[in-house]
Design an enzyme around this catalytic site. Sequence first.
Site, mmCIF file in Angstrom:
data_model
loop_
_atom_site.group_PDB
_atom_site.id
_atom_site.type_symbol
_atom_site.label_atom_id
_atom_site.label_comp_id
_atom_site.label_asym_id
_atom_site.label_seq_id
_atom_site.Cartn_x
_atom_site.Cartn_y
_atom_site.Cartn_z
ATOM 1 C CB CYS A 87 -0.997 -0.033 1.158
ATOM 2 S SG CYS A 87 -2.372 1.140 0.931
ATOM 3 C CG HIS A 197 -4.033 -3.651 2.267
ATOM 4 N ND1 HIS A 197 -3.148 -3.262 3.251
ATOM 5 C CD2 HIS A 197 -4.631 -2.520 1.811
ATOM 6 C CE1 HIS A 197 -3.212 -1.938 3.393
ATOM 7 N NE2 HIS A 197 -4.097 -1.471 2.534
ATOM 8 C CD GLU A 199 -2.121 -6.441 4.607
ATOM 9 O OE1 GLU A 199 -2.361 -5.283 4.982
ATOM 10 O OE2 GLU A 199 -1.611 -6.715 3.504
#
Length: 216
Positions: A87, A197, A199
Amino acid sequence: MSAVRPTKNVVVFDYGFGNVRSAERALARVGADVEITRDYDKAMDADGLLVPGVGAFSACMKGLKDARGDWIIGRRLSGGRPVMGICVGMQILFERGIEHGVETEGLDEWPGTVGPLKAPIVPHMGWNTVEAPADSQAFKGLDADARFYFVHSYAARDWTLEITNPLIRAPKVTWATHGERFVAAVENRALWATQFHPEKSGDAGAQLLTNWIETL
């Protein structure tokens, strides 16, 4: 009997501007030995360094410099040691960022400017497909319709790095579209980065992180 692959150590760099716990859990899920720290020696010695980032470009750059992260990233890359930005952790790798008319110098690993997305709805928040190169290592094992989670109002809209030396591999650039086309990911030898992202991107994000771990 197949050999057991050694566990890779990854440091999630904690400079105050990232979802470090989410990154820690996602990396642990794919088998990495993870530590959240800003310790210089641990960040330098790790097999991989992950640099998250949320918030304003200028604030992230200040936080990174205060934690000597700019020095750590530069030293690791000069030695071919893997680094991954996520990001705003990707955005600060560009030459500069412009937010609300304020220009801030980035790490200048790549030329170009990160600026406001021109789209009917900003921020760009939600799931999006990407256009990855056919030989991408980051997106290996993923279908073309795989979706990743984005939350951002700024992006790099152009890729201007030119490689003229035939002995140097050109970076692999992945694109996405929200109102306009923008850089969604880059694979540049030891330096990987994603605007989305991983994750927070479920199984697709886990596969991408697995692919990164395999390079360490």
